[in-house]
Write an enzyme that holds these catalytic residues in place. Sequence first.
Site, PDB file in Angstrom:
ATOM      1  N   GLU A  15       0.830  -1.137   0.077  1.00  0.00           N
ATOM      2  CA  GLU A  15      -0.003   0.008  -0.077  1.00  0.00           C
ATOM      3  C   GLU A  15       1.004   1.103   0.001  1.00  0.00           C
ATOM      4  O   GLU A  15       0.907   2.017   1.003  1.00  0.00           O
ATOM      5  CB  GLU A  15      -0.859   0.194   1.196  1.00  0.00           C
ATOM      6  CG  GLU A  15      -1.962  -1.167   1.259  1.00  0.00           C
ATOM      7  CD  GLU A  15      -2.608  -1.158   2.476  1.00  0.00           C
ATOM      8  OE1 GLU A  15      -2.722  -0.212   3.121  1.00  0.00           O
ATOM      9  OE2 GLU A  15      -3.570  -2.079   2.534  1.00  0.00           O
ATOM     10  N   GLU A  50      -5.174  -8.497   1.100  1.00  0.00           N
ATOM     11  CA  GLU A  50      -5.594  -8.311   2.484  1.00  0.00           C
ATOM     12  C   GLU A  50      -7.270  -8.134   2.285  1.00  0.00           C
ATOM     13  O   GLU A  50      -7.554  -7.342   1.116  1.00  0.00           O
ATOM     14  CB  GLU A  50      -5.077  -7.139   2.935  1.00  0.00           C
ATOM     15  CG  GLU A  50      -3.900  -7.148   3.584  1.00  0.00           C
ATOM     16  CD  GLU A  50      -3.405  -5.811   4.141  1.00  0.00           C
ATOM     17  OE1 GLU A  50      -4.039  -4.981   4.528  1.00  0.00           O
ATOM     18  OE2 GLU A  50      -2.095  -5.652   3.994  1.00  0.00           O
TER      19      GLU A  50
END
Length: 475
Positions: free
Chosen positions: A174, A375
């Site tokens: 991320e 995720e």
Amino acid sequence: MTNEFSLSTGPITFPPEFGWGVATASYQIEGAVKADGRGQSIWDTFSHLPGKILDGTNGDRASDHYNLWRQDVDQLADLGVRYYRFSLAWPRIQPDGRGPANQKGLDFYKRLTQRLLDKGIIPWVTLYHWDLPQALEDAGGWPSRDTAQRLADFGELAFAALGDQVDHWTTLNEPYCTAFLGYADGEHAPGRQEPAAALAAMHHLLLGHGLTIERWAAARRSGQELGITLNFSPPLAPEDSDTPEVRDAIRRYDAIANRAFLNPLVRGEYPADLVQDLAPLTDFGFVREGDMALIAQPMDALGVNYYNRLAVLGVDPAVDRFAPGHANVGAADVVTGNRGRPVTGRNWPVDPEGLIWLTKWLTDNYDLPPLWVTENGSAWEDRIAPDGAVHDPARVAFLEAHARAIRKILDLGIDLRGYFVWTPWDNFEWAFGESSRFGLVYVDYETQQRTEKDSFHWYKALAASGSIPDDQSEA
Ligand code: IFM
């Protein structure tokens, strides 16, 4: 493309090769921040600053995984997952972010990896999940070009040490959060609110990815897969306010939240509209010759982190679109919200159909390697019940709904290889500290006692059978 996809309700099965897994990150679970020569990270500094963490906690001890790793791996084996995704603490391996490896730091990950392999669990390594050595931040952090080189050196060193044991390698987790929460919004370490610097950070993260992939590709053995994990926030178009202003707000939001990282990685260029949007702040002078080709090197896997989808409700004319203190640089004025969806304990809309939308949007519009949901999960106010168990029906419903979304994605013919739940153990949830519990296992932070939640048992049954017997979802 349609906004909605329907989820099935009856029994479903998944292909046996589909990879069920779980994911963690070093600073969130390890604790032991001073053990065995570990240096200081930006999160050690930041979490100790007054007022930065909602409940005043820090990652000094977290889930004590650095000490409890043996029993933790045994618990993963009991859960029956095929993959365990974890990240390497950079300051454990290079305490100041440069120079030779701290052997004790590497040894921890070698022991961990070997035990995973011994238990039949495939290790999946993320090189960087936000714990930048403080010394590198002191030298400028991600807005400094040199940090990209430092990442590649760290990556080379880690790959040389663990490459014989690990087949799955991810450069960054991320990078949106690193760049924009860390340097524009300031909610994350290092807590800077400098939108122009955040854009330089964005580019240097991408460059660091490219330089690392170059080193890994030169050293890889056959069977090793290289990639990156991005988080996505698909904007939901409002049904009742389709105005030019809202359409532009959606475009600007999507440019910074989704395409700013994806387009350079896959197409070798920043989105033209983003470059134009950001012109008042930067001329992209941080891009040097050859950078974009490095960034767009071939990858074997794209990690997709998906939590929710937000509706773009409009713009707030009182907010400057470049205002410091907002993550979405150039779109700070865009107002987002939830449209009638149930929400998690974090107030995030529960929107499994958004995951279908996202993977279809990705594969319809980009030439991509196989996808992995690296995720997905939800936080709730979990408590130990009088019977000693943790009953978390909302998390079970959330997981079931997303598993049904996965089935739909596979039915659409999208090459999705695996799904990793965030996260096995409750852990230090960044600015929310210990107050936000995402785990399948409840952690008592005083005693470090682990209690398997009902969702642990639900996911264990899914991983073992590759099927969901019947609809239990209320999400
Ligand atoms: O805990 C984080 C993780 O570190 C990155 N992705 C989102 C998770 C939940 O907020």
